[in-house]
Design a protein around this motif. Structure first.
Motif, PDB file in Angstrom:
ATOM      1  N   GLU A   1       0.832  -1.205   0.000  1.00 46.64           N
ATOM      2  CA  GLU A   1       0.000   0.000   0.000  1.00 46.64           C
ATOM      3  C   GLU A   1       0.862   1.249   0.000  1.00 46.64           C
TER       4      GLU A   1
ATOM      5  N   LYS B   1      -4.807   0.500   1.283  1.00 45.08           N
ATOM      6  CA  LYS B   1      -4.861  -0.358   2.475  1.00 45.08           C
ATOM      7  C   LYS B   1      -4.743  -1.795   1.985  1.00 45.08           C
ATOM      8  N   CYS B   2      -3.598  -2.415   2.215  1.00 48.26           N
ATOM      9  CA  CYS B   2      -3.411  -3.756   1.655  1.00 48.26           C
ATOM     10  C   CYS B   2      -4.330  -4.766   2.313  1.00 48.26           C
ATOM     11  N   ASN B   3      -4.773  -4.490   3.533  1.00 48.12           N
ATOM     12  CA  ASN B   3      -5.681  -5.430   4.190  1.00 48.12           C
ATOM     13  C   ASN B   3      -7.033  -5.503   3.488  1.00 48.12           C
TER      14      ASN B   3
ATOM     15  N   LEU C   1       1.386  -9.970   2.238  1.00 48.98           N
ATOM     16  CA  LEU C   1       1.277  -8.522   2.437  1.00 48.98           C
ATOM     17  C   LEU C   1       2.663  -7.954   2.723  1.00 48.98           C
TER      18      LEU C   1
ATOM     19  N   ASN D   1       1.987  -4.153   5.773  1.00 51.95           N
ATOM     20  CA  ASN D   1       1.325  -3.100   6.550  1.00 51.95           C
ATOM     21  C   ASN D   1       2.373  -2.132   7.119  1.00 51.95           C
TER      22      ASN D   1
ATOM     23  N   LEU E   1      -4.757  -3.774  13.877  1.00 51.45           N
ATOM     24  CA  LEU E   1      -4.099  -4.466  12.759  1.00 51.45           C
ATOM     25  C   LEU E   1      -4.022  -5.969  13.034  1.00 51.45           C
TER      26      LEU E   1
ATOM     27  N   SER F   1       2.226 -12.228   6.570  1.00 52.72           N
ATOM     28  CA  SER F   1       2.016 -10.858   7.029  1.00 52.72           C
ATOM     29  C   SER F   1       3.338 -10.102   7.137  1.00 52.72           C
TER      30      SER F   1
ATOM     31  N   PHE G   1       5.666  -6.628   7.231  1.00 46.66           N
ATOM     32  CA  PHE G   1       5.541  -5.309   7.842  1.00 46.66           C
ATOM     33  C   PHE G   1       6.575  -4.367   7.245  1.00 46.66           C
TER      34      PHE G   1
END
Lengths: 267, 411
Positions: B65, B76-78, B95, B98, B109, B126, B128
């Motif tokens: 994102e 927002k990648c979520n 991802l 985030n 999150l 996930s 980061f």
């Protein structure tokens, strides 16, 4: 003004575990001078002019220029407390009404916070283009959006004065120091940016006579903030200087020194 | 090998001249130039591309994102991970990732990611990130505490995933009197964490100390080798051997039926790098306190126009260094073999199209990659022993030295 050479001394004072650099010159009643967010050159004709009448103390703010960065510092009020600590350490505030405060820009915000912490401790309070109050209509210029050079240039009414002091293209070492100082400003004044929403109310307690000086062409902090200080402080006068921007002490050093000297020494 | 499809989700449908006149296409370029009709079309095209990528054989879809910039319209990648959790069945949802410092509530999150993991039946990876420099400004987040917030938010999220609540968190940047999110991840000990990066040594060292795979984002081969030297030396000092299962790489790679068309479309990779519309603003991209102190001189000089972007390089140089690969499947495979031989990653992302590449060409590229390039790379991967973290059953982290598996499989 006389051309007598002023002798400056500097010392390092440990305050709250961090080494604070303080330059000192002159004799007479103590005057604590608090510099801008971009830091300060070591010697200024303006500082010399003040040192002819006062014992002038010019600390580098914690984390700025020659002072060590306290990693834990989080707010401008924290800085104000460190300066109260410094004054107490030097026994300058043992008898109230001796020390005067002069804050330039960001340093003006620190001085205003100090005054609210000790409403009767200081002799005089001088704020020049001070940050700290939220403008009602305009905005305080956001340095995060401006290059190091553009931000400082914006503080001058006359670009030639910037060129004379810093050179048209300041050296990279100067820019690196501006970057370090900017980082420290972000660490303590990021949000809300350059003001304390409760300061206006707290200033109501300040009994210290105050002089508020503004450059008419200040494009960093709008003049309305000067009017705001005048209103919030019980005993304040506002002086607006033509031909000056935010860095009044660099563009109009003699006028400002005379204003300050007269105001601080008058009965 | 773990082969992923990636797009920045470029939002090229805006008046280019406005960006040029403004001088930057970031942060302060007015969003009045954003066209939601085109935006709606593009989001749905990108969704179609992701589903096609799964259909033609990719192992994973990499999502990211960015904010306030046309080069990436995924804010927002979520959100896309949630959509894909339902719209796909097999691919990992990777991802990368985030931007933790931008979050004021990392517990939130942790909950979102747990939901994505459960809806996708345990397909979440996930990652980061710290977020770009200008994104600190777009989010109003203090750039001077970027790394501290990154590290603290990461600790809080992993704790929320792995330790039963309620507990209390009193950190330097986050304070939560009650941490007790009802939703927890399906994968145990917790979903895999991969850390992407491009420039900061601090991030490489941090990832290696945690035993998290590091994903090098389109660095030149020589620079990539230096990254692995550093990673491996930290790994050794930490007590494990680095290797392919800890190495990922994002490759700009466009394939087409002809060499000419591939090269022409590959020029679009420069679209977000300043050659066409200008991405970075020298001041906003590097706010004070955000970048590593060891680069202070470089960024200060960049900010006032005394040196070029430390992050940028010309199209021809990037072709030569293979930061951009373009051609027919037949011509790109040997180039990718060279990348695999020289840098030995087991995770490979394909950043397949950018800028103004048409919907049809983008789909052709995905199809050719899936049908011709991926099978060849799988063979090369086997030959070179490039086993992905999934194939190697690599541990999730130093702290949790076991592979991530569905809670259902473990019971």
């Amino acid at each position: 003004m006389t051309s007598t050479t002023i002798t400056w001394e500097s010392e390092t004072v440990p305050i709250a575990g961090a080494a604070l650099h303080v330059a000192r010159a002159g004799a007479g009643a103590p005057l604590l001078v608090l510099h801008h967010d971009v830091g300060s050159l070591e010697r200024l004709p303006f500082y010399d002019a003040l040192a002819r009448r006062f014992t002038v103390l010019v600390p580098s703010h914690p984390g700025y220029d020659k002072s060590e960065r306290p990693d834990w510092l989080r707010s401008v009020r924290d800085v104000a407390v460190l300066y109260q600590w410094l004054l107490a350490e030097r026994e300058l505030t043992r008898d109230p009404g001796r020390v005067s405060l002069l804050g330039l820009g960001f340093g003006g915000w620190i001085a205003a916070e100090m005054a609210t912490m000790a409403p009767r401790a200081f002799r005089r309070l001088v704020l020049v283009g001070a940050m700290g109050l939220k403008p009602e209509r305009g905005e305080i210029a956001d340095q995060a959006l401006l290059s190091y050079i553009d931000y400082v240039r914006r503080g001058f009414a006359d670009p030639r004065v910037f060129d004379r002091i810093f050179g048209a293209e300041p050296q990279t070492s100067v820019l690196e120091q501006w970057d370090l100082n900017r980082e420290m400003t972000f660490r303590i004044a990021w949000k809300p940016y350059m003001y304390n929403p409760t300061l206006g109310r707290l200033l109501g307690s300040v009994a210290t006579p105050a002089l508020v000086v503004w450059g008419r062409e200040d494009r960093i902090v709008p003049l309305e903030c000067g009017e705001g200080y005048q209103k919030a402080l019980a005993h304040a006068r506002l002086e607006v200087l033509d031909g000056a921007g935010h860095f009044v002490e660099l563009e109009k050093p003699d006028e400002l020194a005379q204003l300050v000297t007269r105001f601080v020494t008058e009965a | 090998m773990h082969l992923m499809y990636f797009t920045e989700q470029p939002m090229s449908a805006y008046p280019e001249a406005e960006g040029r006149d403004f001088g930057a296409t970031a942060l302060m370029l007015s969003n009045r130039f954003f066209d939601p009709v085109a935006g709606s079309r593009l989001y749905n095209e990108y969704l179609e591309h992701y589903r096609l990528a799964e259909a033609v054989g990719f192992d994973g879809i990499m999502l990211n994102e960015h904010h306030n910039a046309p080069f990436c319209m995924q804010a927002k990648c979520n959100i896309f991970a949630s959509i894909l959790a339902a719209a796909t069945t097999r691919v990992k949802l990777v991802l990368l990732g985030n931007p933790l410092p931008l979050a004021d509530n990392p517990v939130r999150l942790a909950e979102e990611l747990a939901m994505i993991d459960m809806v996708s039946r345990g397909r979440l990876v996930s990652g980061f990130v710290r977020g770009g420099g200008q994104e600190q400004l777009a989010a109003g987040v203090n750039p001077a505490y970027n790394r501290e917030r990154f590290e603290e938010a990461h600790e809080l999220i992993v704790k929320a995933w792995t330790e039963p609540g309620p507990f209390r968190w009193e950190g330097a940047h986050y304070q939560h009197r009650v941490v007790n999110p009802w939703a927890v991840p399906l994968q145990k000990p917790h979903p895999r964490v991969w850390i992407p990066g491009v420039l900061s040594k601090e991030t490489i060292v941090w990832a290696a100390k945690k035993r998290y795979p590091y994903i090098a984002l389109s660095t030149a081969i020589d620079a990539t080798k230096k990254i692995w030297e550093l990673y491996d030396s930290v790994a050794a000092a930490t007590g494990y051997a680095g290797g392919p299962e800890y190495r990922g790489y994002l490759q700009r790679c466009h394939v087409a039926e002809t060499e000419e068309k591939a090269l022409a479309n590959a020029q679009q990779f420069m679209w977000m790098q300043g050659e066409f519309t200008g991405l970075a603003h020298p001041v906003w991209s590097s706010p004070s306190g955000y970048f590593s102190p060891s680069y202070r001189t470089a960024f200060v000089e960049y900010a006032v126009g005394r040196r070029s972007n430390p992050r940028g390089a010309a199209f021809e140089d990037q072709l030569r260094d293979q930061q951009i690969v373009a051609g027919t499947p037949k011509t790109v495979i040997p180039k990718l073999r060279r990348l695999l031989e020289e840098t030995r990653p087991s995770i490979l992302g394909f950043w397949a199209s950018d800028g103004f590449v048409s919907n049809e060409d983008a789909k052709t590229c995905i199809r050719l990659l899936g049908e011709e390039v991926l099978p060849a790379l799988r063979d090369i991967g086997k030959e070179l022993g490039l086993w992905s973290p999934f194939e190697a059953n690599a541990p999730v982290s130093l702290r949790f030295p076991e592979p991530a598996r569905s809670a259902a499989a473990r019971v």
